[in-house]
Design a protein around this motif. Structure first.
Motif: not given
Length: 342
Positions: A106-130
């Motif tokens: 299956i595919p492999l996805l290399a992730i930049n740790h610093m970008q990931a901290h920022i993109l955590a805001h887009f995790i689907e969660d009923s209590s948080s706005k994006k």
């Protein structure tokens, strides 16, 4: 209806081994194994960290799959942190992810740790706005202090950063001066709740409008404590809450001043925070107040997505997956990686 995308994400950049399973933008599991071994050394020991990752990674991944009720044959891709971080720690996660992706074909996805901290805001969660693009993100951790303009998921521009130490290091070193155990940042926050933030004043560094500097502040705190202890050997013990409150107040004032400058210069009033120090109660409180006082829209991540965790790697992996931005097996761990690196 589109078939759901299941991503197994692995994070091993420093001293936490974490695995998460995502279904599209929703977290099904987010397992973190902490390493207590570093506390007695007053900081992370790279060799011990990589050894602990080797011991933890298989049980952590198994637990994440179990909690998500997903079999590995159902996975769509494997996402992993390939940098920045401690090289030995990154290599454990990188090698495991590459091997598993190859074995499952299956595919492999290399992730930049610093970008990931920022993109955590887009995790689907009923209590948080994006946030919507573009927005400003103040990335604050033990290794980084940056003001980032986020134009798109993987298009980011650094507007300002520290010229010496990171804010998380300033908290931890200040705590060490006060004789508090590692990691001391959360303890300063805890004692500050009970103290007077105006009890003592510390000089703010004079640097550029969007730049940070914390080395002088740490030195100032050290000299202040040494001077007071010569007068009263029990000074720390008797005034710990006030000292912690004053240190925290000064650091948060510096952060807020820079954000005000950023809004003034860019006109962008959508402000997010990310990274380990975004768990700090005072910066959260001040950002909420800024919504009322300055008309900003502020975005504060849930506590479990502030420190290093695999869910933030998983959400970044999802956005890369839908773009078909896959990595091949020649991808390597990179100890140094900027938030602007694709």
């Amino acid at each position: 209806m589109n078939k759901p995308v299941y991503i197994l994400a692995i994070e091993s950049s420093c001293d936490d081994t974490s695995a998460s399973v995502m279904c599209n933008t929703k977290v099904l599991s987010n397992v973190i194994a902490n390493q207590d071994v570093h506390a007695k050394y007053g900081g992370v020991v790279p060799e011990l960290a990589s050894r602990a990752h080797q011991q933890n990674i298989v049980p952590v991944v198994q637990q994440a799959l179990k909690e998500a009720k997903i079999g590995k044959e159902e996975l769509s891709a494997i996402a992993f942190t390939n940098g920045p971080g401690l090289m030995g720690s990154l290599l454990v996660g990188t090698s495991f992810a590459k091997s598993l992706a190859m074995g499952l074909q299956i595919p492999l996805l290399a992730i930049n740790h610093m970008q990931a901290h920022i993109l955590a805001h887009f995790i689907e969660d009923s209590s948080s706005k994006k946030p919507s693009f573009p927005f400003i993100c103040l990335t604050i951790s033990g290794g980084h202090t940056q003001i980032v303009k986020v134009n798109d998921y993987f298009d980011m521009t650094v507007l300002g950063e520290t010229i010496d130490d990171a804010v998380g290091e300033a908290f931890d070193k200040s705590a060490k001066i006060l004789g508090l155990p590692y990691p001391g940042g959360p303890l300063i926050d805890k004692y500050a709740q009970l103290g007077n933030p105006k009890a003592y004043s510390f000089t703010k560094p004079k640097v550029g409008d969007l730049e940070f500097s914390f080395s002088g502040l740490k030195t100032g705190i050290l000299y202040f404590i040494q001077k007071q202890e010569r007068i009263n050997p029990n000074f720390i013990q008797e005034n710990l809450n006030d000292i912690c409150a004053s240190i925290q107040h000064t650091i948060v004032e510096i952060l807020m001043d820079k954000l005000k400058n950023t809004v003034q210069q860019t006109g962008i009033t959508q402000i997010a925070i990310a990274g380990g120090v975004s768990a700090n109660s005072e910066i959260r409180k001040r950002l909420i107040l800024a919504e009322k006082h300055f008309g900003w829209s502020t975005y504060i991540p849930k506590f479990e997505y502030t420190t290093d965790n695999a869910a933030m790697i998983g959400i970044s992996g999802y956005f890369k997956y839908i773009k078909k931005s896959f990595s091949d097996l020649s991808v390597t761990a990179k100890a140094r990686l900027k938030v602007t690196d694709k």
